[in-house]
Scaffold this motif. Structure first.
Motif: not given
Length: 413
Positions: A176-188
């Motif tokens: 899974i690409d970094r663009s999805i993992a970035k801010d995963l804790d904040k972005n629903y």
């Protein structure tokens, strides 16, 4: 920009160095392998980043030479690692070459066998969006997989992913690409994309690796969504191989697993308390309704809804699924003004709504939907539906739309 002269010098001198980044299992908290990453060494001893290096090779039509050189460098170091530990090698392949180089020429296989590396330990990473010739891509995969190599699809979820190719390639691992993992804790919305990709992977028999994890919170959410593996700066930065990078990554995971268990318990307890509040709310409203005649339902819902800020809308259906009240929307609700979002009216047939037909046909006393976008407000909500017998002894269905919080799964970090 790297000059053509400097590029030719790097190729001639074989001036590349190899860094390795550990990949950890989130299930048993161990290092299961390393991604081999090459960097160029310039004429003054400076490090040339891989993007700059490969851009120059593409410009000078030397991609094949550079790709093979980088692989050779990775294999040379890895065969020493393989002698000391049982680990996988995640190998980047310049995927665009599959459009021009015969996919079954066996050069990669010769590189591996020639260095006495077990093909079963090698994971070939492919960025499918870089390959235009689908037939070549499938031929490549069909050549290497039977010979023991594992296939990973890289950068899945990025803007260029073609999901129809996943079924054709049948990867062993989805990264899974970094663009999805970035801010995963904040972005629903990223959370939902991550979960969807994870569900897809499990249904086709692939494992999930989340890459580019840079914070503790991102790692915790990847664990919450059942990722199998992770890599990223938070666990360990790419660096020349040494046993220390393995130990450092393991130490991070040792600390994280206890924190994750603690947060998981908190999440479950929080959800339990929240659902108890919702149950009490529904019961309170039903108790009001059963003492009232049907013509008063509308006014009663209007009086009640303001007591519950987490309730977005209230409405009642009859036993056939016909709405018999207005959709009463809470005054504090943020209602979208887009024309696509229109609340249901009195007299509308809602019998095909999941919260109606599942409730009635199953005989359940109460039913709660998954999250969905409300046509009444445009917000994310869940509907809790329950049956009750009115003052006139007819069956009615109370529908309570609960506004979803931004962190839908309730994991508070």
């Amino acid at each position: 920009m790297l000059s053509s002269h400097d590029l030719f010098g790097i190729l001639q001198r074989k001036s590349v160095t190899v860094h390795f980044q550990p990949i950890l299992s989130l299930k048993n908290h161990s290092v299961i392998g390393y991604e081999g990453l090459s960097r160029g060494i310039g004429p003054r001893g400076e490090t040339i980043p891989p993007l700059m290096l490969f851009e120059a090779a593409r410009r000078e039509n030397r991609l094949v030479d550079l790709d093979r050189l980088c692989r050779e460098a990775v294999f040379e170091v890895y065969r020493g690692i393989q002698d000391n530990e049982d680990s996988l090698l995640f190998l980047n392949l310049e995927s665009s070459l599959l459009d021009t180089v015969p996919p079954g020429n066996g050069y990669l296989l010769e590189q591996v066998i020639g260095r006495k590396i077990d093909p079963r330990n090698v994971v070939i990473e492919i960025i499918e969006s870089k390959v235009n010739d689908m037939a070549n891509l499938i031929e490549f995969v069909d050549f290497y997989r039977p010979r023991g190599f594992l296939i990973a699809l890289d950068d899945v979820g990025s803007g260029y992913s073609n999901f129809d190719r996943i079924a054709a390639i049948k990867p062993d691992i989805i990264k899974i690409d970094r663009s999805i993992a970035k801010d995963l804790d904040k972005n629903y919305y990223k959370q939902e994309v991550f979960k969807s990709l994870g569900n897809l992977a499990r249904k086709i028999g692939a494992l999930v690796l989340t890459e580019g994890v840079e914070t503790e919170e991102e790692l915790l959410w990847a664990m919450e969504f059942n990722a199998d593996f992770a890599q990223g700066y938070f666990l360990a930065r790419p660096q020349p191989y040494n046993t220390g990078i393995t130990e450092n990554a393991r130490e991070v995971m040792s600390q994280i697993k206890d924190r994750f268990k603690h947060l998981k318990v908190r999440r479950i307890e929080s959800a339990r308390k929240r659902h108890q509040v919702y149950d009490n709310t529904v019961q309170y409203i039903v108790e009001k309704l059963i003492k009232s005649e049907a013509y008063r339902f509308n006014g009663l819902l209007q009086e009640i809804i303001g007591e519950f800020p987490y309730v977005e809308a209230l409405y009642i259906l009859d036993g056939k699924g016909i709405q018999c009240t207005d959709t009463i929307i809470n005054g504090n609700a943020n209602v979208s003004r887009r024309k696509i979002f229109q609340s249901a009216k009195r007299g509308n047939d809602l019998s095909l709504k999941e919260y109606f037909y599942v409730l009635i046909d199953s005989g359940l006393p109460k039913y709660t939907t998954d999250s969905y976008i409300s046509f009444a407000t445009g917000n994310l909500c869940r509907t809790i539906a329950t049956t009750f017998n009115g003052f006139d002894n007819r069956t009615y269905v109370l529908c309570v739309d609960i506004l979803e919080a931004g962190n839908s799964s309730g994991l508070t970090v």
